[in-house]
Design a protein around this motif. Structure first.
Motif, PDB file in Angstrom:
ATOM      1  N   UNK A  86       0.796  -1.222   0.000  1.00 37.59           N
ATOM      2  CA  UNK A  86       0.000   0.000   0.000  1.00 37.59           C
ATOM      3  C   UNK A  86       0.833   1.279   0.000  1.00 37.59           C
ATOM      4  N   UNK A  87       2.153   1.143  -0.076  1.00 32.44           N
ATOM      5  CA  UNK A  87       2.978   2.351  -0.096  1.00 32.44           C
ATOM      6  C   UNK A  87       2.977   2.940  -1.506  1.00 32.44           C
ATOM      7  N   UNK A  88       3.680   4.041  -1.697  1.00 32.25           N
ATOM      8  CA  UNK A  88       3.701   4.731  -3.000  1.00 32.25           C
ATOM      9  C   UNK A  88       4.216   3.824  -4.103  1.00 32.25           C
ATOM     10  N   UNK A  89       5.235   3.034  -3.799  1.00 30.28           N
ATOM     11  CA  UNK A  89       5.796   2.126  -4.797  1.00 30.28           C
ATOM     12  C   UNK A  89       4.773   1.045  -5.175  1.00 30.28           C
ATOM     13  N   UNK A  90       4.068   0.520  -4.177  1.00 31.42           N
ATOM     14  CA  UNK A  90       3.052  -0.492  -4.433  1.00 31.42           C
ATOM     15  C   UNK A  90       1.897   0.045  -5.241  1.00 31.42           C
ATOM     16  N   UNK A  91       1.486   1.275  -4.944  1.00 27.85           N
ATOM     17  CA  UNK A  91       0.392   1.895  -5.700  1.00 27.85           C
ATOM     18  C   UNK A  91       0.794   2.148  -7.147  1.00 27.85           C
ATOM     19  N   UNK A  92       2.063   2.528  -7.334  1.00 30.33           N
ATOM     20  CA  UNK A  92       2.549   2.741  -8.702  1.00 30.33           C
ATOM     21  C   UNK A  92       2.580   1.412  -9.467  1.00 30.33           C
ATOM     22  N   UNK A  93       3.047   0.347  -8.800  1.00 27.37           N
ATOM     23  CA  UNK A  93       3.085  -0.971  -9.438  1.00 27.37           C
ATOM     24  C   UNK A  93       1.674  -1.442  -9.781  1.00 27.37           C
ATOM     25  N   UNK A  94       0.731  -1.233  -8.863  1.00 29.65           N
ATOM     26  CA  UNK A  94      -0.648  -1.628  -9.116  1.00 29.65           C
ATOM     27  C   UNK A  94      -1.230  -0.864 -10.303  1.00 29.65           C
ATOM     28  N   UNK A  95      -0.917   0.426 -10.386  1.00 35.05           N
ATOM     29  CA  UNK A  95      -1.406   1.229 -11.511  1.00 35.05           C
ATOM     30  C   UNK A  95      -0.846   0.708 -12.837  1.00 35.05           C
ATOM     31  N   UNK A  96       0.385   0.191 -12.787  1.00 41.53           N
ATOM     32  CA  UNK A  96       1.031  -0.309 -14.013  1.00 41.53           C
ATOM     33  C   UNK A  96       0.573  -1.714 -14.353  1.00 41.53           C
ATOM     34  N   UNK A  97       0.561  -2.595 -13.372  1.00 39.85           N
ATOM     35  CA  UNK A  97       0.307  -4.012 -13.625  1.00 39.85           C
ATOM     36  C   UNK A  97      -1.122  -4.452 -13.332  1.00 39.85           C
ATOM     37  N   UNK A  98      -1.877  -3.646 -12.614  1.00 33.69           N
ATOM     38  CA  UNK A  98      -3.258  -4.012 -12.294  1.00 33.69           C
ATOM     39  C   UNK A  98      -4.148  -4.172 -13.514  1.00 33.69           C
ATOM     40  N   UNK A  99      -4.192  -3.185 -14.407  1.00 31.84           N
ATOM     41  CA  UNK A  99      -5.075  -3.325 -15.578  1.00 31.84           C
ATOM     42  C   UNK A  99      -4.767  -4.533 -16.470  1.00 31.84           C
ATOM     43  N   UNK A 100      -3.477  -4.793 -16.829  1.00 33.13           N
ATOM     44  CA  UNK A 100      -3.237  -5.995 -17.642  1.00 33.13           C
ATOM     45  C   UNK A 100      -3.588  -7.290 -16.901  1.00 33.13           C
ATOM     46  N   UNK A 101      -3.363  -7.295 -15.601  1.00 36.01           N
ATOM     47  CA  UNK A 101      -3.720  -8.472 -14.794  1.00 36.01           C
ATOM     48  C   UNK A 101      -5.223  -8.700 -14.844  1.00 36.01           C
ATOM     49  N   UNK A 102      -5.991  -7.635 -14.675  1.00 36.94           N
ATOM     50  CA  UNK A 102      -7.449  -7.732 -14.720  1.00 36.94           C
ATOM     51  C   UNK A 102      -7.913  -8.172 -16.111  1.00 36.94           C
ATOM     52  N   UNK A 103      -7.289  -7.630 -17.154  1.00 34.78           N
ATOM     53  CA  UNK A 103      -7.651  -8.023 -18.522  1.00 34.78           C
ATOM     54  C   UNK A 103      -7.374  -9.505 -18.757  1.00 34.78           C
ATOM     55  N   UNK A 104      -6.245  -9.996 -18.241  1.00 35.25           N
ATOM     56  CA  UNK A 104      -5.925 -11.413 -18.395  1.00 35.25           C
ATOM     57  C   UNK A 104      -6.937 -12.279 -17.646  1.00 35.25           C
TER      58      UNK A 104
END
Length: 108
Positions: free
Chosen positions: A54-72
């Motif tokens: 939930x830190x800034x780095x985690x939120x940035x990673x989620x913003x980057x990898x969350x959408x493709x993960x959800x699409x998959x």
């Protein structure tokens, strides 16, 4: 006039539907396993905490990898749904052809 090359093979259709259903179930298992191992859809209401933290780095990673993960995840689920649907239609068509053939023989 019937085409001499058109032949319905109900048993083969039913077998094909059963095999398609097996692939559909394997795909559904893959979807469920992937969702369970990767935290499911991180953007869904009530989702598990982000595996990125939930830190800034985690939120940035989620913003980057969350959408493709959800699409998959969505694609795997859609593929499983489509395969299972095709299996039902194929098996049903085979059963209908078998019934039509049996009814035709009974009428003769």
């Amino acid at each position: 006039m019937a085409d001499d090359k058109t032949v319905a093979q109900p048993a083969a259709m039913i077998r094909g539907g059963d095999l398609t259903d097996q692939v559909g179930r394997l795909t559904r298992d893959l979807y469920e396993s992937f969702a369970a191992r990767t935290g499911g859809n991180p953007n869904a209401p009530g989702a598990a905490p982000s595996p990125f933290g939930d830190d800034a780095s985690g939120k940035k990673a989620l913003a980057t990898y969350g959408p493709p993960h959800t699409e998959l995840l969505d694609a795997l689920k859609s593929l499983a749904d489509a395969l299972e649907g095709a299996a039902k239609m194929t098996t049903g068509s085979g059963a209908n052809f078998a019934k039509a053939q049996n009814d035709a023989v009974d009428m003769i």
